[in-house]
Design an enzyme around this catalytic site. Structure first.
Site, PDB file in Angstrom:
ATOM      1  N   ARG A  13       5.687  35.709  21.493  1.00 39.47           N
ATOM      2  CA  ARG A  13       4.471  34.992  20.836  1.00 39.47           C
ATOM      3  C   ARG A  13       3.651  34.151  21.949  1.00 39.47           C
ATOM      4  O   ARG A  13       2.494  34.206  21.981  1.00 39.47           O
ATOM      5  CB  ARG A  13       5.064  34.122  19.835  1.00 39.47           C
ATOM      6  N   ASP A  35       9.704  40.866  30.470  1.00 42.41           N
ATOM      7  CA  ASP A  35      10.393  40.687  29.337  1.00 42.41           C
ATOM      8  C   ASP A  35      11.629  41.252  29.285  1.00 42.41           C
ATOM      9  O   ASP A  35      12.230  41.611  30.292  1.00 42.41           O
ATOM     10  CB  ASP A  35       9.364  41.300  28.191  1.00 42.41           C
ATOM     11  N   THR A  78      10.679  26.892  27.301  1.00 43.73           N
ATOM     12  CA  THR A  78      11.628  27.194  26.490  1.00 43.73           C
ATOM     13  C   THR A  78      12.340  25.958  26.030  1.00 43.73           C
ATOM     14  O   THR A  78      12.549  25.198  26.791  1.00 43.73           O
ATOM     15  CB  THR A  78      12.447  28.267  27.083  1.00 43.73           C
ATOM     16  N   HIS A 134       8.671  24.335  11.371  1.00 47.74           N
ATOM     17  CA  HIS A 134       8.115  25.472  12.076  1.00 47.74           C
ATOM     18  C   HIS A 134       8.075  26.827  11.196  1.00 47.74           C
ATOM     19  O   HIS A 134       8.585  26.969  10.305  1.00 47.74           O
ATOM     20  CB  HIS A 134       9.002  25.497  13.104  1.00 47.74           C
ATOM     21  N   LYS A 138      11.444  30.831  14.424  1.00 45.67           N
ATOM     22  CA  LYS A 138      12.249  30.325  15.442  1.00 45.67           C
ATOM     23  C   LYS A 138      13.393  30.322  15.438  1.00 45.67           C
ATOM     24  O   LYS A 138      14.288  30.137  14.285  1.00 45.67           O
ATOM     25  CB  LYS A 138      11.617  28.843  15.067  1.00 45.67           C
TER      26      LYS A 138
HETATM   27  N1  LIG Z   1       7.230  23.820  25.254  1.00 46.13           N
HETATM   28  C1  LIG Z   1       6.143  24.230  24.243  1.00 46.13           C
HETATM   29  O1  LIG Z   1       5.012  23.725  24.157  1.00 46.13           O
HETATM   30  C2  LIG Z   1       6.493  25.371  23.368  1.00 46.13           C
HETATM   31  C3  LIG Z   1       7.788  25.914  23.574  1.00 46.13           C
HETATM   32  N2  LIG Z   1       8.053  27.028  22.763  1.00 46.13           N
HETATM   33  C4  LIG Z   1       9.371  27.712  22.934  1.00 46.13           C
HETATM   34  O2  LIG Z   1       9.229  28.860  23.851  1.00 46.13           O
HETATM   35  C5  LIG Z   1      10.450  29.777  23.424  1.00 46.13           C
HETATM   36  C6  LIG Z   1       9.824  30.869  23.077  1.00 46.13           C
HETATM   37  O3  LIG Z   1       9.185  30.956  21.865  1.00 46.13           O
HETATM   38  P1  LIG Z   1       8.314  32.322  21.221  1.00 46.13           P
HETATM   39  O4  LIG Z   1       7.358  32.745  22.129  1.00 46.13           O
HETATM   40  O5  LIG Z   1       7.962  31.862  20.009  1.00 46.13           O
HETATM   41  O6  LIG Z   1       9.602  33.326  21.092  1.00 46.13           O
HETATM   42  P2  LIG Z   1       9.330  34.807  21.064  1.00 46.13           P
HETATM   43  O7  LIG Z   1      10.889  35.353  20.602  1.00 46.13           O
HETATM   44  O8  LIG Z   1       8.238  35.348  20.307  1.00 46.13           O
HETATM   45  O9  LIG Z   1       9.470  35.175  22.882  1.00 46.13           O
HETATM   46  C7  LIG Z   1      10.574  35.267  23.685  1.00 46.13           C
HETATM   47  C8  LIG Z   1      10.341  36.604  24.435  1.00 46.13           C
HETATM   48  O10 LIG Z   1      11.405  36.453  25.677  1.00 46.13           O
HETATM   49  C9  LIG Z   1      12.015  37.759  25.530  1.00 46.13           C
HETATM   50  N3  LIG Z   1      13.287  37.357  26.216  1.00 46.13           N
HETATM   51  C10 LIG Z   1      14.517  37.304  26.013  1.00 46.13           C
HETATM   52  N4  LIG Z   1      15.050  37.143  26.939  1.00 46.13           N
HETATM   53  C11 LIG Z   1      14.506  37.484  27.993  1.00 46.13           C
HETATM   54  C12 LIG Z   1      15.028  37.675  29.477  1.00 46.13           C
HETATM   55  N5  LIG Z   1      16.248  37.428  29.821  1.00 46.13           N
HETATM   56  N6  LIG Z   1      14.106  37.743  30.346  1.00 46.13           N
HETATM   57  C13 LIG Z   1      12.632  37.880  29.731  1.00 46.13           C
HETATM   58  N7  LIG Z   1      12.383  37.842  28.824  1.00 46.13           N
HETATM   59  C14 LIG Z   1      13.246  37.738  27.831  1.00 46.13           C
HETATM   60  C15 LIG Z   1      12.147  38.053  24.221  1.00 46.13           C
HETATM   61  O11 LIG Z   1      12.382  39.658  24.110  1.00 46.13           O
HETATM   62  P3  LIG Z   1      13.317  39.809  22.761  1.00 46.13           P
HETATM   63  O12 LIG Z   1      12.321  39.607  21.609  1.00 46.13           O
HETATM   64  O13 LIG Z   1      13.353  41.273  22.999  1.00 46.13           O
HETATM   65  O14 LIG Z   1      14.524  39.335  22.877  1.00 46.13           O
HETATM   66  C16 LIG Z   1      10.660  37.954  23.511  1.00 46.13           C
HETATM   67  O15 LIG Z   1       9.798  38.901  24.233  1.00 46.13           O
HETATM   68  C17 LIG Z   1      11.270  29.189  22.362  1.00 46.13           C
HETATM   69  O16 LIG Z   1      12.221  28.449  23.171  1.00 46.13           O
HETATM   70  C18 LIG Z   1      10.303  28.001  21.839  1.00 46.13           C
HETATM   71  O17 LIG Z   1      10.777  27.052  21.064  1.00 46.13           O
HETATM   72  C19 LIG Z   1       7.431  27.603  21.918  1.00 46.13           C
HETATM   73  C20 LIG Z   1       6.014  26.909  21.702  1.00 46.13           C
HETATM   74  C21 LIG Z   1       5.580  25.863  22.424  1.00 46.13           C
HETATM   75  O1  LIG Z   2       9.305  27.741  18.724  1.00 45.33           O
HETATM   76  C1  LIG Z   2       8.131  27.024  18.648  1.00 45.33           C
HETATM   77  O2  LIG Z   2       7.175  27.739  18.025  1.00 45.33           O
HETATM   78  C2  LIG Z   2       8.103  25.768  19.190  1.00 45.33           C
HETATM   79  N1  LIG Z   2       8.847  25.444  20.018  1.00 45.33           N
HETATM   80  C3  LIG Z   2       8.802  24.096  20.688  1.00 45.33           C
HETATM   81  C4  LIG Z   2       9.712  23.285  20.325  1.00 45.33           C
HETATM   82  O3  LIG Z   2      11.330  23.659  19.944  1.00 45.33           O
HETATM   83  O4  LIG Z   2       9.800  21.947  20.233  1.00 45.33           O
HETATM   84  C5  LIG Z   2       7.432  23.501  21.088  1.00 45.33           C
HETATM   85  C6  LIG Z   2       6.859  23.608  19.537  1.00 45.33           C
HETATM   86  O5  LIG Z   2       7.425  22.559  18.531  1.00 45.33           O
HETATM   87  C7  LIG Z   2       6.703  25.254  19.128  1.00 45.33           C
END
Ligand SMILES: NC(=O)C1=CN([C@@H]2O[C@H](COP(=O)(O)OP(=O)(O)OC[C@H]3O[C@@H](n4cnc5c(N)ncnc54)[C@H](OP(=O)(O)O)[C@@H]3O)[C@@H](O)[C@H]2O)C=CC1
Ligand SMILES: O=C(O)C1=N[C@H](C(=O)O)C[C@H](O)C1
Length: 246
Positions: A13, A35, A78, A134, A138
């Site tokens: 996402r 990915d 992450t 959330h 998540k």
């Molecule tokens: N700091 C910030 O502002 C924000 C942080 N986040 C954080 O970001 C992270 C990701 O969120 P989100 O995008 O919603 O999650 P998603 O599950 O949508 O995306 C994660 C992606 O990473 C892939 N992945 C897993 N393992 C690996 C690897 N070893 N190498 C490369 N790719 C890999 C997953 O594949 P598969 O599905 O096949 O496992 C998936 O496509 C979470 O920890 C979330 O909390 C989110 C929003 C904002």
């Molecule tokens: O997984 C999410 O969506 C988000 N993850 C981050 C967190 O764990 O705080 C940032 C935001 O809240 C969105």
């Protein structure tokens, strides 16, 4: 000069949104989209100078270690970065002092301000509880933002000499009061229709203060991510949060 950028978690996402934002940003060149199952060596083959990681808490430290070993700067979105994990990143960087790693629990400007305001308010209130809400996909709870907010509130309370909160309950069903993070209660809500939201409820005799932030769209995180990508190469060592870049 153009910065060559690789994205880890590119089909997720956040990863998809980051790929769009990097492609649209002046001076950034999206050279690798990696990915699950793709080899990390694609990053070095593409000459990535900065890698953005939005994967999951189980794999992120290995990714950071690999990038640091290759001399690639990393922007980490992450979640799951406790103080212990941040210490692990610092020790990874000890052997590569020229490399920068920026770990931000939340890249949205409103969320950054929410955490700053909460840190400022903490010493004036006897009670503080965090409610984070959330989307149901998540993987972790509580959120990284809630963990960081709890750490900031706890540190502000400690330096103001505040004791424990007046919140003891005599009789409670397990989990009813949430999890305790650094002495602060954190409640995690997961529901369809939500993206990323958090409120901090402060209380003292006769008044409460609620500080709330809502991300309704993942576009909210992109200006912060792009700023971090542009900045991380000139910030060797570990940077936590985008606050010092603002
Ligand atoms: N700091 C910030 O502002 C924000 C942080 N986040 C954080 O970001 C992270 C990701 O969120 P989100 O995008 O919603 O999650 P998603 O599950 O949508 O995306 C994660 C992606 O990473 C892939 N992945 C897993 N393992 C690996 C690897 N070893 N190498 C490369 N790719 C890999 C997953 O594949 P598969 O599905 O096949 O496992 C998936 O496509 C979470 O920890 C979330 O909390 C989110 C929003 C904002
Ligand atoms: O997984 C999410 O969506 C988000 N993850 C981050 C967190 O764990 O705080 C940032 C935001 O809240 C969105």
């Amino acid at each position: 000069m153009t910065i060559r950028v690789g994205v880890l978690g590119a089909r997720g996402r956040m990863g998809q949104e980051v790929c769009r934002a990097v492609s649209a940003a002046d001076g950034l060149d999206l050279v690798a989209q990696i990915d699950q199952g793709d080899p990390l060596t694609a990053l070095t083959e593409a000459g990535a100078q900065v890698v953005v990681d939005f994967t999951n808490p189980d794999v992120v430290l290995d990714n950071v270690q690999w990038c640091v070993d290759q001399g690639i700067h990393v922007v980490v979105g992450t979640s799951g970065f406790t103080e212990e994990r941040l210490a692990q990143v610092r020790s990874l960087l000890a052997g590569k002092p020229e490399v920068g790693v920026l770990v931000a629990p939340n890249f949205a400007i409103g969320a950054v301000l929410m955490m700053e305001f909460a840190e400022r308010a903490a010493k004036y209130f006897d009670s503080a509880e965090i409610i984070e809400l959330h989307h149901p996909q998540k993987v972790d709870a509580p959120s990284g933002t809630a963990l960081r907010t709890a750490q900031l509130i706890a540190a502000a309370r400690a330096s103001a000499g505040l004791g424990e909160m007046p919140d003891a309950t005599k009789d409670e069903i397990d989990g009813a009061r949430g999890a305790t993070v650094d002495g602060v209660r954190v409640h995690s809500v997961r529901s369809r229709g939500l993206v990323a939201h958090q409120e901090i409820l402060f209380g003292t005799p006769g008044e409460t203060l609620t500080i709330r932030h809502d991300s309704f769209d993942r576009a909210s995180f992109m200006p912060g991510v792009v700023l971090a990508v542009r900045s991380v190469g000139s910030r060797p060592g570990l940077t936590v949060g985008i606050n010092p870049l603002l």
